[in-house]
Design a protein around this motif. Structure first.
Motif, PDB file in Angstrom:
ATOM      1  N   TRP A   1       3.750   1.537  -1.452  1.00 36.24           N
ATOM      2  CA  TRP A   1       4.222   1.654  -2.830  1.00 36.24           C
ATOM      3  C   TRP A   1       3.132   2.252  -3.724  1.00 36.24           C
ATOM      4  O   TRP A   1       3.409   3.121  -4.551  1.00 36.24           O
ATOM      5  CB  TRP A   1       4.663   0.295  -3.354  1.00 36.24           C
ATOM      6  N   VAL A   2       1.891   1.805  -3.523  1.00 36.83           N
ATOM      7  CA  VAL A   2       0.780   2.364  -4.304  1.00 36.83           C
ATOM      8  C   VAL A   2       0.604   3.852  -3.976  1.00 36.83           C
ATOM      9  O   VAL A   2       0.364   4.666  -4.880  1.00 36.83           O
ATOM     10  CB  VAL A   2      -0.526   1.576  -4.051  1.00 36.83           C
TER      11      VAL A   2
ATOM     12  N   ARG B   1       3.186   5.727  -5.929  1.00 36.58           N
ATOM     13  CA  ARG B   1       2.859   5.783  -7.355  1.00 36.58           C
ATOM     14  C   ARG B   1       1.724   6.767  -7.647  1.00 36.58           C
ATOM     15  O   ARG B   1       1.744   7.467  -8.645  1.00 36.58           O
ATOM     16  CB  ARG B   1       2.474   4.390  -7.871  1.00 36.58           C
ATOM     17  N   VAL B   2       0.732   6.819  -6.774  1.00 38.17           N
ATOM     18  CA  VAL B   2      -0.435   7.687  -7.003  1.00 38.17           C
ATOM     19  C   VAL B   2      -0.102   9.150  -6.692  1.00 38.17           C
ATOM     20  O   VAL B   2      -0.506  10.041  -7.444  1.00 38.17           O
ATOM     21  CB  VAL B   2      -1.621   7.196  -6.135  1.00 38.17           C
TER      22      VAL B   2
ATOM     23  N   GLN C   1       0.824  -1.209   0.000  1.00 40.68           N
ATOM     24  CA  GLN C   1       0.000   0.000   0.000  1.00 40.68           C
ATOM     25  C   GLN C   1       0.857   1.258   0.000  1.00 40.68           C
ATOM     26  O   GLN C   1       0.505   2.257  -0.631  1.00 40.68           O
ATOM     27  CB  GLN C   1      -0.941   0.015   1.214  1.00 40.68           C
TER      28      GLN C   1
END
Length: 97
Positions: free
Chosen positions: A85-86, A89-90, A83
Motif C-alpha cells: 500500500w505504501v 501511495r509513493v 508495504q
C-alpha cells in the motif's frame, strides 16, 4: 465501483505503481500461502526465511513481537501488504487532470 486499472488511470504514474505494488502484494500472499502449505504438509524447514526476507524492512520489528509461528506468518503477511500500500501511495504520482 472502479476497477484497479480505472483508479490507476487517475494518476500520472498509476499504471506503473499498480504493476509494482500489485505484483509485490501478490508475491507476499503467494509466499505466505506456500509457507502455510509447507506447515500443513509437514516440517517447513527454512521456508519462513523467504517470507521474512520478502517483507524486509517491516519484518525486523514484527519478529520482535512475542507470538506463535502461525501468528508471525499472519503478521508478516499483513506487514507486506501494508508495504504494498505504501508503494502504491509513493509511486502513483500526482492526480492527473
Amino acid at each position: 465501483m472502479r476497477s484497479p486499472r480505472q483508479t490507476a488511470g487517475l494518476y500520472t504514474r498509476g499504471e506503473t505503481a499498480l504493476l509494482l505494488a500489485g505484483g509485490y502484494a501478490t508475491l507476499v500472499v503467494g509466499v505466505a500461502a506456500w509457507l502455510g502449505t509447507l506447515v500443513a504438509v509437514g516440517d517447513p524447514g527454512f521456508g519462513g526465511i523467504w517470507l521474512i526476507a520478502l517483507t524486509l524492512p517491516v519484518s525486523v520489528p514484527l519478529l520482535a513481537i512475542p507470538a506463535s509461528p502461525a501468528a508471525h506468518v499472519v503478521l508478516l503477511t499483513a506487514g507486506g501488504l501494508a508495504q504494498a500500500w505504501v508503494l502504491w501511495r509513493v509511486l502513483r504520482g500526482r492526480r492527473a487532470a
